[in-house]
Design an enzyme around this catalytic site. Structure first.
Site, PDB file in Angstrom:
ATOM      1  CB  CYS A 152      -0.873   0.002   1.250  1.00  0.00           C
ATOM      2  SG  CYS A 152       0.140   0.074   2.759  1.00  0.00           S
TER       3      CYS A 152
ATOM      4  CB  CYS B 147       0.636   5.086   7.478  1.00  0.00           C
ATOM      5  SG  CYS B 147      -0.595   5.279   6.167  1.00  0.00           S
TER       6      CYS B 147
ATOM      7  CD  GLU C 282      -3.197   1.438  13.190  1.00  0.00           C
ATOM      8  OE1 GLU C 282      -2.827   0.681  12.277  1.00  0.00           O
ATOM      9  OE2 GLU C 282      -4.338   1.938  13.239  1.00  0.00           O
TER      10      GLU C 282
ATOM     11  CB  THR D  82      -5.512   1.747   9.769  1.00  0.00           C
ATOM     12  OG1 THR D  82      -4.298   1.062  10.077  1.00  0.00           O
ATOM     13  CG2 THR D  82      -5.460   3.169  10.282  1.00  0.00           C
TER      14      THR D  82
ATOM     15  CG  ASN E 285      -2.787  -5.743   5.755  1.00  0.00           C
ATOM     16  OD1 ASN E 285      -2.839  -6.306   4.677  1.00  0.00           O
ATOM     17  ND2 ASN E 285      -1.668  -5.199   6.230  1.00  0.00           N
TER      18      ASN E 285
HETATM   19  S1  SF4 Z   1      -2.862   2.501   7.418  1.00  0.00           S
HETATM   20 FE1  SF4 Z   1      -1.407   0.781   7.176  1.00  0.00          FE
HETATM   21  S2  SF4 Z   1      -2.333  -0.554   5.630  1.00  0.00           S
HETATM   22 FE2  SF4 Z   1      -3.380   1.432   5.510  1.00  0.00          FE
HETATM   23  S3  SF4 Z   1      -2.298   2.632   3.927  1.00  0.00           S
HETATM   24 FE3  SF4 Z   1      -1.353   3.122   5.911  1.00  0.00          FE
HETATM   25  S4  SF4 Z   1       0.355   1.670   6.149  1.00  0.00           S
HETATM   26 FE4  SF4 Z   1      -0.996   0.853   4.535  1.00  0.00          FE
END
Ligand code: SF4
Length: 348
Positions: A39, A123, A153, A191, A251
């Protein structure tokens, strides 16, 4: 990025001289889920470490795994990244990268106190959740964070407003919640959760707290949602589902669970070497995908290996086109100034 795989006579993933592999030889179809694999947040985080290695040279310290994938970690380690659990393992004044999963304000403060040159690869979609947590806390809400205890996270998000936040993992936790003011409750989510299971928890929360408020847009990110939708689109036609990803990749694990909930045998494999011949017995159609932290090359190796068993037809199934790209952290684009990321985040 190299995959780190070393196929050879002893480690060949599918060795047709072995009877267990010959027994499962035959023609097969692979349904290839799309989107899959990296991603935008994972690509950005890996780019940060690679750029620092190029510009500063080794060692570049990284707090926690930059992303949850053993091949990515092995490759970056070989190039000079040093992965540590906590900042006390980082020498004073050294460069340290915060991983894609984000950190709590206490970690940022510690980096500033230690004079570390912190670069934030969190992220942006995790940062969005952090900002929501602080905003909800400012309006004096109790925040229900839906997520998995111990995940990095979740630790980072809990740390944004620890006095205001309660972690809920399962729908069964909702009945036992003790909230000081049931009219002032908000929820946030990790997330990378399963979209359907999370909605069940949110529905249960709304039933208990009718004035429940949530984020303006979903916290479960586009990449997680797309990979789950893509797998849903092929799972029913598959007799076996293989998910490329590491065991600590939230995920990726959710993708395996999604297939199993549809009664499809499903396995998580770190790479092609994880495939067991008995999984393939009597299987003509394999659903194949990869979690958001798994390099795409790993999946190509799986296809190459399956083709050694007999004629292989590969059918791509695309449910969405991803065009998301995140700009690098400002301290990477500009000439890097010591402590700037840590301070920027603190000031928000
Ligand atoms: S939250 Fe995690 S899975 Fe979603 S885009 Fe960001 S790094 Fe990728």
């Amino acid at each position: 990025m190299p995959t780190g795989l070393k196929p050879g006579p002893d480690r060949g993933p599918i060795d047709m001289t072995q009877p267990q592999w010959r027994a499962v030889a035959g023609a097969r179809t692979v349904l290839l889920a799309s989107p899959r694999s990296f991603c935008a947040g994972v690509e950005r985080a890996i780019d940060v470490v690679e750029q620092l290695l190029r510009e500063r040279g080794a060692p570049v310290y990284v707090r926690k795994q930059i992303v949850h994938n053993t091949h990515v970690i092995r490759d970056l380690t070989a190039r000079g990244a040093v992965f540590v659990e906590e900042l006390d393992e980082v020498p004073d004044g050294a460069v340290v990268v915060f991983s894609a999963h984000g950190v709590s304000p206490m970690v940022r403060q510690e980096a500033v106190r230690r004079g570390l040159d912190a670069v934030d690869a969190t992220c942006p979609l995790v940062t969005k959740v952090h900002n929501e947590a602080r905003r909800f806390a400012r309006r004096n809400d109790t925040i229900i964070l839906i997520g998995h205890a111990g995940h990095e996270e979740v630790e980072g998000t809990l740390g944004q407003a620890p006095e205001h936040t309660i972690l809920v993992e399962h729908v069964s936790d909702v009945a036992d919640l003790e909230i000081p003011d049931p009219a002032r409750v908000s929820y946030l989510t990790q997330t990378t959760l399963a979209t359907d299971a999370t909605m069940t928890v949110v529905d249960a929360l709304r039933e208990r707290f009718p004035r429940l408020r949530g984020p303006a847009s979903d916290d479960i990110c586009y990449a997680t949602t797309n990979r789950q939708d893509a797998l849903r689109a092929i799972a029913e036609e598959s007799e076996l589902v293989l998910v490329v990803g590491s065991v600590n990749s939230s995920n990726s694990v959710r993708l395996v669970e999604l297939a199993r909930r549809q009664n499809i045998p499903a396995y998580l494999i770190d790479d092609v070497l994880g495939i067991q011949p008995q999984w393939l017995a009597g299987v003509g159609v394999i659903g194949l995908t990869a979690g958001a932290s798994a390099p795409p090359q790993l999946l190509h190796r799986v296809l190459e290996a399956l083709a050694e068993l007999g004629p292989l037809t590969v059918e791509g199934r695309t449910v969405a086109r991803e065009t998301v790209h995140f700009a690098p952290p400002s301290s990477i684009t500009a000439r890097h100034k010591p402590h700037s990321d840590a301070l920027e985040q603190e000031e928000r």
